[in-house]
Structures are given as C-alpha cells and as structure tokens.
Design a protein around this motif. Structure first.
Motif, PDB file in Angstrom:
ATOM      1  N   LEU A 203       0.891  -1.439  -0.102  1.00 33.67           N
ATOM      2  CA  LEU A 203       0.017  -0.020   0.163  1.00 33.67           C
ATOM      3  C   LEU A 203       0.788   1.263   0.024  1.00 33.67           C
ATOM      4  O   LEU A 203       2.002   1.242   0.430  1.00 33.67           O
ATOM      5  N   PRO A 204       0.345   2.461  -0.576  1.00 32.11           N
ATOM      6  CA  PRO A 204       1.085   3.569  -0.653  1.00 32.11           C
ATOM      7  C   PRO A 204       1.162   4.322   0.877  1.00 32.11           C
ATOM      8  O   PRO A 204       0.413   4.123   1.721  1.00 32.11           O
ATOM      9  N   GLY A 205       2.429   4.812   0.988  1.00 33.40           N
ATOM     10  CA  GLY A 205       2.464   5.423   2.411  1.00 33.40           C
ATOM     11  C   GLY A 205       3.973   5.465   2.777  1.00 33.40           C
ATOM     12  O   GLY A 205       4.640   4.409   2.678  1.00 33.40           O
ATOM     13  N   ASP A 206       4.254   6.480   3.645  1.00 33.18           N
ATOM     14  CA  ASP A 206       5.485   6.534   3.984  1.00 33.18           C
ATOM     15  C   ASP A 206       5.779   5.716   5.437  1.00 33.18           C
ATOM     16  O   ASP A 206       6.952   5.153   5.811  1.00 33.18           O
ATOM     17  N   THR A 207       4.613   5.562   6.253  1.00 36.07           N
ATOM     18  CA  THR A 207       4.721   4.950   7.644  1.00 36.07           C
ATOM     19  C   THR A 207       3.458   3.810   7.485  1.00 36.07           C
ATOM     20  O   THR A 207       2.431   3.802   6.643  1.00 36.07           O
ATOM     21  N   ALA A 208       3.419   2.970   8.674  1.00 39.04           N
ATOM     22  CA  ALA A 208       2.423   2.033   8.676  1.00 39.04           C
ATOM     23  C   ALA A 208       1.180   2.801   8.945  1.00 39.04           C
ATOM     24  O   ALA A 208       0.033   2.295   8.352  1.00 39.04           O
ATOM     25  N   LEU A 209       1.342   3.910   9.638  1.00 42.46           N
ATOM     26  CA  LEU A 209      -0.200   4.769   9.886  1.00 42.46           C
ATOM     27  C   LEU A 209      -0.620   5.264   8.514  1.00 42.46           C
ATOM     28  O   LEU A 209      -1.616   5.378   8.238  1.00 42.46           O
ATOM     29  N   ASP A 210       0.305   5.878   7.790  1.00 47.97           N
ATOM     30  CA  ASP A 210      -0.196   6.203   6.446  1.00 47.97           C
ATOM     31  C   ASP A 210      -0.880   5.090   5.599  1.00 47.97           C
ATOM     32  O   ASP A 210      -1.835   5.434   4.903  1.00 47.97           O
ATOM     33  N   LYS A 211      -0.099   3.984   5.554  1.00 45.02           N
ATOM     34  CA  LYS A 211      -0.702   2.832   4.917  1.00 45.02           C
ATOM     35  C   LYS A 211      -2.158   2.541   5.583  1.00 45.02           C
ATOM     36  O   LYS A 211      -3.047   1.989   4.799  1.00 45.02           O
ATOM     37  N   ALA A 212      -2.160   2.524   6.831  1.00 43.90           N
ATOM     38  CA  ALA A 212      -3.445   1.940   7.523  1.00 43.90           C
ATOM     39  C   ALA A 212      -4.564   3.171   6.899  1.00 43.90           C
ATOM     40  O   ALA A 212      -5.639   2.380   6.738  1.00 43.90           O
ATOM     41  N   ARG A 213      -4.243   4.360   7.038  1.00 46.77           N
ATOM     42  CA  ARG A 213      -5.123   5.275   6.621  1.00 46.77           C
ATOM     43  C   ARG A 213      -5.793   5.233   5.247  1.00 46.77           C
ATOM     44  O   ARG A 213      -6.796   5.024   4.991  1.00 46.77           O
ATOM     45  N   HIS A 214      -4.813   4.887   4.350  1.00 44.88           N
ATOM     46  CA  HIS A 214      -4.969   4.508   3.016  1.00 44.88           C
ATOM     47  C   HIS A 214      -5.886   3.407   2.642  1.00 44.88           C
ATOM     48  O   HIS A 214      -7.103   3.264   1.941  1.00 44.88           O
ATOM     49  N   LEU A 215      -5.691   2.379   3.371  1.00 46.51           N
ATOM     50  CA  LEU A 215      -6.463   1.101   3.474  1.00 46.51           C
ATOM     51  C   LEU A 215      -7.815   1.337   4.091  1.00 46.51           C
ATOM     52  O   LEU A 215      -8.799   0.828   3.271  1.00 46.51           O
ATOM     53  N   LEU A 216      -8.064   1.933   5.073  1.00 46.60           N
ATOM     54  CA  LEU A 216      -9.462   2.181   5.667  1.00 46.60           C
ATOM     55  C   LEU A 216     -10.115   3.113   4.635  1.00 46.60           C
ATOM     56  O   LEU A 216     -11.261   3.035   4.459  1.00 46.60           O
ATOM     57  N   GLY A 217      -9.580   4.135   4.011  1.00 45.44           N
ATOM     58  CA  GLY A 217     -10.106   4.987   3.003  1.00 45.44           C
ATOM     59  C   GLY A 217     -10.583   4.006   1.774  1.00 45.44           C
ATOM     60  O   GLY A 217     -11.364   4.525   0.918  1.00 45.44           O
ATOM     61  N   GLN A 218      -9.956   2.929   1.476  1.00 47.98           N
ATOM     62  CA  GLN A 218     -10.309   2.310   0.233  1.00 47.98           C
ATOM     63  C   GLN A 218     -11.312   1.041   0.768  1.00 47.98           C
ATOM     64  O   GLN A 218     -12.039   0.391  -0.147  1.00 47.98           O
ATOM     65  N   CYS A 219     -11.758   0.969   1.801  1.00 48.98           N
ATOM     66  CA  CYS A 219     -12.912   0.003   2.299  1.00 48.98           C
ATOM     67  C   CYS A 219     -13.781   0.693   3.132  1.00 48.98           C
ATOM     68  O   CYS A 219     -13.913   1.729   3.361  1.00 48.98           O
ATOM     69  N   SER A 220     -14.983  -0.078   3.493  1.00 47.95           N
ATOM     70  CA  SER A 220     -16.334   0.498   4.068  1.00 47.95           C
ATOM     71  C   SER A 220     -16.247   0.326   5.540  1.00 47.95           C
ATOM     72  O   SER A 220     -17.249   0.527   6.233  1.00 47.95           O
TER      73      SER A 220
END
Length: 335
Positions: A203-220
């Motif tokens: 997933l895109p993002g510089d940190t694990a938190l960035d990647k987690a935010r991206h994942l949550l944004g792609q899901c419901s």
C-alpha cells in the motif's frame, strides 16, 4: 449441521491446524493452532460464546483440535469429524521470537466446507452478533467458500471482523493474493492488520499509519486496528480519529505465536462488552472508550507472548493486566 440451542455471540470461520514448531534442538513439537482456531479459543476463554464453523478431521490431530476447543468452551457447528486430514504448518521461530510458516493444506478437513454450510450454521445460531475470519481463509482459492458467506452475514445485519494476517510465503501468485485480500476486506466492518501485513499489501504511504489510513479509505469498514509489534497499536476510525496505546514496562517475550489472534480476541471482547452500535467509528467517538478497547487488546496479546505457544488468557487475567496500569495511551509511535 446441528441446531445451536444457546445464544452465540461470535461465529468464526477459517483454519484449524497443527503447528509443528521447531525447537532449539531441531526437533518439531506438534501444537494445536491456526489463526482462526487460536482466535476461537481466545474468545471463549474471555467469556464470549463462540461457534467455530469449519469441520475437523477424524484423525488424531483433528481429535486434539476438537478437544482443545471444547475444553475452552468453543461450540462446534460441525461436531461430526470428516475423513479429510488435518492441515499442518511447519513453524520456525527466529532469535526475536518471530515465527515463519510453511503450510500443507491440500485436501484438508477445515477446507471441506461451503458457503451454504457456513451460512446455515450462522442461521442456526441464536443471538449471533458478529462473525470473524481471516488469515488462510483469505486465499483466493477459497473465495467461493468465504465471500458469499461474508456477503450473507452483512446482508443479515451481522458485524463482520476480518484479520488480514497475510501469509504471502504460501501464495504462489502474490499479485492475485493481494487483490483478493483487498476485495475480501470490502466486507469488513472491523479490520485488524499488522504493519507487516500493510507492507505485504504494497500500500502507498511512508509509515504504517499512512498505509493504514489508505487501506481504511479504500474499504467500507468503520474501524481499523493496526498492530505494531512491541511498539504498541493504533485504532483508526472512519471519522478520521486515531488512538494509540502501548506497554510501558518491558515484557519477557517467549514467542509471539498467537499474539495477533489474542489481540483481536481482546478487541472483540471489549467491543461486545461495550455494546457498540454497528456504525461506531463513523462519527466522533469517546476517546476513553477507544483507548479502553486498545488496552484490552494489547493486554490480551501481552499475556500471550509471555507464554510458550498460543495460550490465550482469561478475561480476569486481561482485566488484571489492564488494571496494573503499564499500558499507556497518547500520541506515541505511529500516531
């Protein structure tokens, strides 16, 4: 399939297997395990009425798996053993206690089921509130089993919890595997993922938190729990809030087998005890409550890593660990 004549809070679906754990002397010790199996036992030990949906083998290992669940109070939706053999996982633990897995899963008992069998068992379970799956159940080869079942549970008003818990080393087509995991997570109301899982999902993002935010944004999903190993854990909400907690006192870690499963059990248990609405996380949430969920999850995992193998704690043990006060909240790592 049997009628469950008592209220069931949680139904779990996924692998139950034997971990062949390599010791320092090179010998392999067989231990009952599997992520969903561990989760089922961990939930039951914390007082959650839990129904395991998959069948188990009539072989010696299958009997051990069944006995372990029944001893902890897990109910079996398919109590009659099947002819298929038990799944095996060969586990090597490195110097830091981190496990590496190789799986043997062709023609095995826990995969001898169907979407309709899982759905019928859930229809038979009185009072069912929540279903959990993840780990090896996220294999693309099992999509015809789990995806229709997950869709039926969401349509029926059940909360869906999915633990990404990726196993890329045993998936021959990593691109297809990633795509299937992301598709499956679309059914989740609550997602649990580790920093390592996020790396494996590319997933895109510089940190694990960035990647987690991206994942949550792609899901419901309304809520995402991100585990960071010994650095603690984050809880993210769809509304955009991020909570963090971690142990402040050092732990004597024997190994980390089952730690993530116990973390999720602690989180689910605390969510059920709080009687959270299905859309919890879609709007601003009570910070103390969110941090309490994290504290319970971390305490559950912390007790597990101080034991050899996956030996889930009881609810009393988790509450006692939380009460000690060595888990702190704030804006630490990842926040």
């Amino acid at each position: 399939m049997v009628q469950i004549n008592m209220d069931i809070q949680v139904a779990t679906a996924g692998e139950a297997l034997i971990d062949l754990i390599r010791g320092a002397d090179g010998r392999f010790e067989p231990c009952i395990g599997g992520a969903v199996y561990n989760l089922s036992r961990a939930l039951a030990r914390q007082g959650i009425a839990t129904l395991y949906l998959n069948p188990l083998s009539r072989d010696r290992f299958g009997r051990q798996l069944a006995a372990g669940m029944l001893e902890d109070g897990v109910h079996l939706a398919a109590p009659e053993p099947v002819l298929e053999v038990t799944s095996l996982a060969v586990v090597s633990v490195n110097e830091s206690g981190h496990p590496d897995y190789a799986f043997y899963r062709e023609g095995v008992a826990d995969r001898a089921t169907s979407a309709e069998a899982l759905s019928q068992a859930c229809r038979n379970a009185q009072g069912l509130q929540l279903v959990c799956t993840g780990a090896l159940a996220l294999s693309p080869d099992d999509g015809r089993t789990y995806l229709p079942w997950l869709a039926a549970q969401r349509d029926g008003g059940k909360r869906v919890v999915i633990d990404a818990n990726l196993r890329p080393s045993v998936m021959p087509d990593l691109k297809r595997y990633r795509a299937h995991v992301l598709s499956t997570l679309q059914y989740a109301d609550v997602i649990k993922v580790s920093d390592e899982d996020l790396d494996n999902l590319a997933l895109p993002g510089d940190t694990a938190l960035d990647k987690a935010r991206h994942l949550l944004g792609q899901c419901s999903a309304q809520v995402l729990a991100l585990t960071l190993g010994g650095e603690g854990a984050n809880l993210l909400t769809r509304h955009g809030e991020v909570f963090f907690a971690r142990e402040t006192a050092p732990l004597v870690v024997l190994d980390t087998v089952g730690a993530g499963d116990c973390f999720l059990a602690g989180l689910v248990t605390a969510m059920l005890e709080a009687d959270l609405p299905a859309d919890w996380g879609s709007a601003s949430v009570d910070g103390a409550l969110a941090e309490g969920l994290l504290h319970n999850a971390i305490a559950s995992a912390s007790i597990c890593v101080q034991r050899r193998g996956c030996v889930p704690p009881s609810r009393v043990e988790v509450r006692t660990h939380v009460a000690i006060g060595h888990i702190s909240s704030g804006t630490g790592c990842g926040a």
